[in-house]
Write an enzyme that holds these catalytic residues in place. Structure first.
Site, PDB file in Angstrom:
ATOM      1  N   ASP A 243       6.554   8.159 -24.928  1.00 35.59           N
ATOM      2  CA  ASP A 243       7.931   7.827 -24.588  1.00 35.59           C
ATOM      3  C   ASP A 243       8.699   7.599 -25.890  1.00 35.59           C
ATOM      4  O   ASP A 243       8.140   7.692 -26.977  1.00 35.59           O
ATOM      5  CB  ASP A 243       7.963   6.595 -23.669  1.00 35.59           C
ATOM      6  CG  ASP A 243       7.419   5.363 -24.366  1.00 35.59           C
ATOM      7  OD1 ASP A 243       6.956   5.477 -25.509  1.00 35.59           O
ATOM      8  OD2 ASP A 243       7.452   4.281 -23.762  1.00 35.59           O
TER       9      ASP A 243
ATOM     10  N   ASP B 270       4.219   8.677 -14.135  1.00 34.98           N
ATOM     11  CA  ASP B 270       3.318   7.780 -14.870  1.00 34.98           C
ATOM     12  C   ASP B 270       3.570   6.363 -14.390  1.00 34.98           C
ATOM     13  O   ASP B 270       4.666   6.043 -13.921  1.00 34.98           O
ATOM     14  CB  ASP B 270       3.605   7.825 -16.370  1.00 34.98           C
ATOM     15  CG  ASP B 270       4.832   6.999 -16.711  1.00 34.98           C
ATOM     16  OD1 ASP B 270       5.944   7.435 -16.352  1.00 34.98           O
ATOM     17  OD2 ASP B 270       4.694   5.899 -17.293  1.00 34.98           O
TER      18      ASP B 270
ATOM     19  N   CYS C 256     -15.791   9.149  -2.672  1.00 36.02           N
ATOM     20  CA  CYS C 256     -15.111   9.261  -3.962  1.00 36.02           C
ATOM     21  C   CYS C 256     -16.073   9.759  -5.039  1.00 36.02           C
ATOM     22  O   CYS C 256     -17.196   9.278  -5.143  1.00 36.02           O
ATOM     23  CB  CYS C 256     -14.547   7.895  -4.348  1.00 36.02           C
ATOM     24  SG  CYS C 256     -13.785   7.873  -5.977  1.00 36.02           S
TER      25      CYS C 256
ATOM     26  N   CYS D  51     -15.816   9.337  -8.229  1.00 39.33           N
ATOM     27  CA  CYS D  51     -15.728   8.607  -9.501  1.00 39.33           C
ATOM     28  C   CYS D  51     -17.095   8.032  -9.876  1.00 39.33           C
ATOM     29  O   CYS D  51     -17.943   7.840  -9.009  1.00 39.33           O
ATOM     30  CB  CYS D  51     -14.671   7.502  -9.418  1.00 39.33           C
ATOM     31  SG  CYS D  51     -15.271   5.968  -8.692  1.00 39.33           S
TER      32      CYS D  51
ATOM     33  N   CYS E 250     -18.154   4.846  -7.675  1.00 40.60           N
ATOM     34  CA  CYS E 250     -18.594   5.073  -6.294  1.00 40.60           C
ATOM     35  C   CYS E 250     -19.836   5.958  -6.255  1.00 40.60           C
ATOM     36  O   CYS E 250     -20.737   5.743  -5.447  1.00 40.60           O
ATOM     37  CB  CYS E 250     -17.467   5.712  -5.487  1.00 40.60           C
ATOM     38  SG  CYS E 250     -16.051   4.628  -5.288  1.00 40.60           S
TER      39      CYS E 250
ATOM     40  N   HIS F 283     -12.297   4.124 -11.022  1.00 41.88           N
ATOM     41  CA  HIS F 283     -12.087   4.511  -9.630  1.00 41.88           C
ATOM     42  C   HIS F 283     -10.616   4.810  -9.356  1.00 41.88           C
ATOM     43  O   HIS F 283     -10.268   5.823  -8.747  1.00 41.88           O
ATOM     44  CB  HIS F 283     -12.581   3.428  -8.670  1.00 41.88           C
ATOM     45  CG  HIS F 283     -12.153   3.679  -7.263  1.00 41.88           C
ATOM     46  ND1 HIS F 283     -12.843   4.539  -6.433  1.00 41.88           N
ATOM     47  CD2 HIS F 283     -11.072   3.259  -6.571  1.00 41.88           C
ATOM     48  CE1 HIS F 283     -12.197   4.619  -5.274  1.00 41.88           C
ATOM     49  NE2 HIS F 283     -11.123   3.848  -5.328  1.00 41.88           N
TER      50      HIS F 283
END
Lengths: 575, 414
Positions: free
Chosen positions: B91, B270, B308, B310, B313, B339
């Site tokens: 930014d 974002d 999931c 990830c 998980c 996650h």
């Protein structure tokens, strides 16, 4: 030395599990059941020895303790604690103890039938038999018999030491009885015995004598039919808690105060050598009458120097080094030492781009770097001068450090090549900004250096005079020579740790837990001056801006804090 | 920069595109996790890469403070400094000047603030902001804009909007003169507060400069305005932004907000929400957020979401263990962060797949029915999606509609 664990506590009919751990080695300590700062994907990448120790007491917060529910949910799971904690039984030996000796804080005295344990909800009284019930539900590979270790400052009275010996023996008998009379083979868990007797050599010797003595009385009636001639017959290995053996041993109060710089006193290590000699003497008194064939585990070692002496003078096989390795990582120290210590010739040929650790006025070299120090702000080398990084590949003199900082690798692509190592400047930045990634990188790195240190010990012990590796008798001469080289080459870690703790504390104060409140308090004090400051900026400068700088450095209060601050230091980012 | 639209939803304004930057391709729409100070809190760059993330955000204001531009230049840019091989967005630093410093004064020349290094009054001009972002070396850089609080009304809003247009010109001029425009892409930020007339004037001016910018952002939102106003501003802006440039809605991170924005034609967003809420023990799921700190999770031996992918998980880490660790061990924060980042990515990849398969309206339908089950459909989502031809209430018997502005949250049972 090879420690072999074959099918320990595995149910009949299941595949035998053989995990070999070459010793001497370090075990992996856990806090609340996990390796500090490392997620499961990072733990899976770790190459450290596959022995994990789990102190149970944090789980006493709930009744029944949560890990025991895993067994309830699936009684066919042979390794419910492994499952709960996500560690494969094929690769990890898991030992379980009630208390966490590394989390020493003052506790109410133990009773004849109960041990005081600590969890965040307060003190819990646990009887040896109820701990054993928890162990049966968790099915670790090895269980540490409950010990009557006092969590009060030494010296201990004669009466206290007497109790310590008596109770520890009585509780061992109780544990043996339950485990041996258990019908379920999965409950026949090998026992690690903490050696009692505290700081009195005679008492330590007496405890060892007591457990080797032929059983008499009620114990004989109950235990002889189970196949025991003496208590030691039921013991698989010995555990030695070193914390209470140190004269400086001061358990924390039950509620630990927030550490502040002015409370941090420099550690005294003037007579460290004497202290270690005292510990060696105490342990030798315990072990002289005990069989050499059983594994020996030492808890709470405080330096690599101490480890080396305990290997050579006491014959310890497994070490818990977390009290310095993890603590150093948390304080921003990245290890940079090897065993054997570098020779002068190696030093000159080593990579000159990467700086070696600080040399102290006495000519000794630090075992690591305090990455809080501003000298690292522009240092783009890898963490350790004594190790190469994954991207560089193998070297002739130096080994590759396999940690997530020195040999970073994405798991997205299989067989991905190594990324460049994370640099000292980056770690310095993460520490200064209170970013938790620093702790993960350093925890992993320090564990890898410790693993390499122990590999060096084993290599030296198995090197014959001709220089080739052999499986025969340990090469004591060479090892002793290298131990004294190491001790004269490397400084004890205390000065380094003191400096790092000081730096860590100042960052902690300005950006850690409670920093937002401190900043608000500072705001309230300067409130009256703010309009002046604002005016002075509009006018283009003034001397009072110095105060403003301090305030900005403290990080302005964050907006959008959705929740109250938790206990972990995760609450201080700003948007 | 290459920007290629691969598919457009036949009902809504959603589209799937491939944006190729100096550090590889990123499929849009996407959610960008925020690595404020050159690290996703607690994770390593390799972990982010392993999660399949291809675009993250750094904050210029923070990097300029620490480690400072000199260190970043010595390191060879922020990518190398943090070991990140994929795309990066920075930014302009303008937002933090306003949100973090009470002492900032905006002048036509730039933003005047007290330097945190020396205390000296320091001017952040549009040219300076771009110059700093050049040193950081992100693939996408943002113009310096004149940020006013979202809820502000009155002449200051239109002044800020007009100044943002003038500052855009200065950013473009500086960026092009530097030659960095070959590898770094400058995005314009549409301002104008909650006033559609002002937004319209801003859009008109900025779209004229479309050949000089890589993409457009919608700024000045997510600052406490009513959701009903929020979506109308997004809808108004997205409709008027050119088709052939990526559109970035700043500060949006709740799953329902993301999907509404995608339907309205937004490509990127974002927010610190998914990673921050993770550190407080809130795990995001397709059934709504789970507050792992609540006692009701203490003996749940199932992972957050068994489907999931990830690492948390997939490894079977249970809610019970997470509950035991949360707020006590940093590992809980890291595990839930992993996650939540994957959850955000799944919401967005699900949207992309649906747009490609021409099933996006059904995807919205299914998502909202499951996510808000028991809590009721937020009215603003229903209305926003109706504006682009999707009725998420269609076929739902006696739908419960709520006028809530906030996101769905899990509370302790009474």
């Amino acid at each position: 030395m090879v420690l072999r664990r074959e099918n320990l506590a595995a149910p009949t009919g299941s595949q035998p599990i053989t995990i070999e751990i070459d010793t001497p080695a370090a075990l992996t300590w856990t806090s609340r059941g996990i390796v500090p700062h490392l997620t499961r994907d990072h733990v899976a990448q770790s190459t450290s020895a596959g022995w994990v120790h789990v102190p149970f007491e944090s789980f006493l917060e709930r009744t029944p303790p949560v890990p025991t529910l895993q067994h309830q949910q699936d009684p066919t799971d042979p390794k419910p604690l492994h499952t709960f904690l996500g560690l494969p039984p094929e690769t990890h030996i898991m030992s379980l103890s009630l208390r966490d000796p590394n989390n020493a804080r003052e506790l109410p005295p133990n009773g004849d039938k109960s041990i005081s344990a600590w969890c965040v909800r307060g003190v819990r009284k646990v009887s040896p038999s109820s701990f054993l019930q928890y162990a049966f539900a968790c099915r670790p590979d090895v269980v540490v018999a409950p010990a009557d270790t006092p969590y009060t400052a030494p010296p201990f009275s004669q009466r206290r030491i007497h109790k310590n010996v008596e109770r520890s023996a009585a509780w061992l008998a109780e544990v043996l009885k339950s485990i041996s009379s258990s019908k379920a083979s999965a409950e026949k868990i090998p026992i690690l015995l903490p050696l009692a007797g505290l700081t009195v050599p005679k008492a330590r010797g007496a405890f060892s004598y007591l457990i080797r003595e032929a059983l008499t009385g009620r114990e004989a009636v109950e235990l002889i039919p189970l196949g025991f001639k003496c208590l030691d017959d039921g013991v698989w290995g010995y555990l030695m808690e070193l914390g209470p053996l140190r004269p400086s041993y001061l358990p924390l109060p039950i509620v630990a105060p927030t550490p502040l710089a002015d409370e941090i006193k420099p550690t005294s290590y003037e007579n460290e050598e004497e202290i270690v000699s005292g510990i060696v003497d105490l342990l030798q008194n315990s072990l002289k009458t005990l069989p050499v064939s059983k594994p020996r585990i030492a808890i709470t070692t405080q330096s690599p120097h101490e480890v080396l002496r305990l290997v050579s003078e006491v014959g310890i096989d497994l070490f818990d080094v977390s009290s310095w390795s993890s603590d150093c990582a948390r304080k921003g120290i990245g290890f940079d030492f090897t065993f054997p210590a570098p020779k002068k010739a190696e030093e000159s040929s080593s990579n000159t781009v990467v700086g070696t650790p600080t040399t102290r006025p006495d000519g000794k070299v630090d075992v690591g770097h305090n990455f809080f120090a501003s000298t690292y702000a522009h240092d783009f080398g890898r963490i350790a001068a004594n190790f190469l990084d994954g991207e560089m590949g193998k070297g002739e003199i130096h080994q590759v450090c396999p940690c997530i900082a020195c040999s970073p690798k994405s798991t997205e692509v299989e067989d991905a090549s190594f990324d460049p190592p994370h640099t000292r400047a980056y770690i310095h930045h993460l520490l200064q900004t209170h970013e938790m990634s620093a702790y993960a990188l350093l925890e992993s790195h320090n564990a890898a250096v410790v693993a390499s240190f122990f590999a060096g010990i084993r290599r030296t012990l198995s090197t014959t005079a001709e220089g080739s590796s052999s499986k025969g008798e340990p090469n004591i001469d060479l090892f002793s020579k290298e131990v004294s080289n190491f001790i004269s080459y490397y400084a004890l870690p205390y000065s380094l740790l003191d400096e790092a703790t000081h730096d860590w504390d100042s960052v902690e104060k300005s950006r850690g837990k409670g920093s937002l409140k401190r900043a608000r308090d500072a705001d309230a004090i300067t409130e009256g001056k703010e309009s002046d400051l604002e005016a002075s900026i509009a006018l283009g400068g003034s001397q009072t801006l110095g105060e403003l700088v301090d305030r900005v450095k403290l990080d302005a209060p964050a907006v959008l804090l959705l929740d109250p601050a938790p206990n972990v230091d995760v609450d201080t980012d700003v948007i | 920069m290459q920007f290629e639209i691969l598919a457009k939803c036949k009902t809504t304004r959603a589209r799937v595109s491939r944006m190729t930057l100096a550090h590889g391709p990123t499929m849009l729409p996407t959610f960008m996790p925020v690595a404020t100070q050159a690290a996703i809190k607690g994770l390593t760059a390799q972990q982010m890469d392993s999660l399949g993330i291809t675009l993250i955000l750094n904050n210029t204001y923070h990097l300029n403070l620490r480690p400072g531009i000199k260190v970043l230049q010595e390191a060879g840019g922020a990518h190398k400094f943090q070991g990140w091989k994929k795309n990066l967005l920075t930014d302009s630093g303008g937002f933090q000047l306003v949100s973090l410093s009470k002492f900032t004064k905006i002048t036509e020349e730039g933003a005047l603030f007290a330097s945190p290094f020396t205390g000296e009054p320091t001017m952040l001009t549009p040219e300076e902001s771009i110059s700093i972002q050049h040193s950081i070396g992100a693939d996408i850089i943002m113009q310096l804009d004149d940020v006013v609080p979202s809820l502000l009304t009155g002449p200051r809003v239109s002044e800020a909007m007009e100044r943002s247009v003038r500052w855009l010109d200065r950013c473009i001029a500086y960026h092009q003169k530097s030659g960095q425009d070959k590898t770094q892409n400058l995005f314009a930020i549409v301002q104008g507060g909650l006033d559609l007339t002002l937004r319209g004037r801003c859009l008109e001016e900025m779209v004229k400069r479309k050949d000089d910018v890589g993409g457009f952002a919608v700024g000045g939102l997510s600052g406490g305005e009513a959701k009903d106003t929020f979506w109308r501003v997004v809808e108004y802006c997205a409709e008027r932004l050119p088709d052939d440039k990526p559109r970035y809605c700043m500060g949006v991170g709740f799953a329902e907000d993301l999907l509404v924005c995608v339907a309205l034609g937004i490509d990127m967003a974002d927010c610190v929400f998914p990673t921050r809420t993770a550190r407080f023990g809130v795990a995001l799921t397709f059934d709504g957020p789970l507050n792992i700190r609540l006692a009701k999770h203490h003996k749940d031996l199932n992972p957050i979401d068994p489907d999931c992918p990830c690492p948390t998980c997939k490894s079977g880490m249970s809610k019970a263990l997470l509950h035991h660790l949360v707020t006590e061990e940093t590992v809980a924060a890291h595990a839930v962060t992993q996650h939540n980042i994957v959850f955000q990515a799944r919401v967005m990849s699900g949207a992309r797949d649906a747009i490609l398969n021409d099933t996006f309206p059904e995807y919205l339908h299914t998502f909202f029915a499951r996510y808000f089950k028991g809590a009721g459909y937020p009215r603003w989502c229903v209305e926003a999606l109706r504006s682009v031809g999707v009725d998420i209430l269609e076929g739902v018997e006696n739908p419960r509609i709520v006028d809530d502005n906030g996101a769905k949250w899990e509370y302790a049972e009474p």
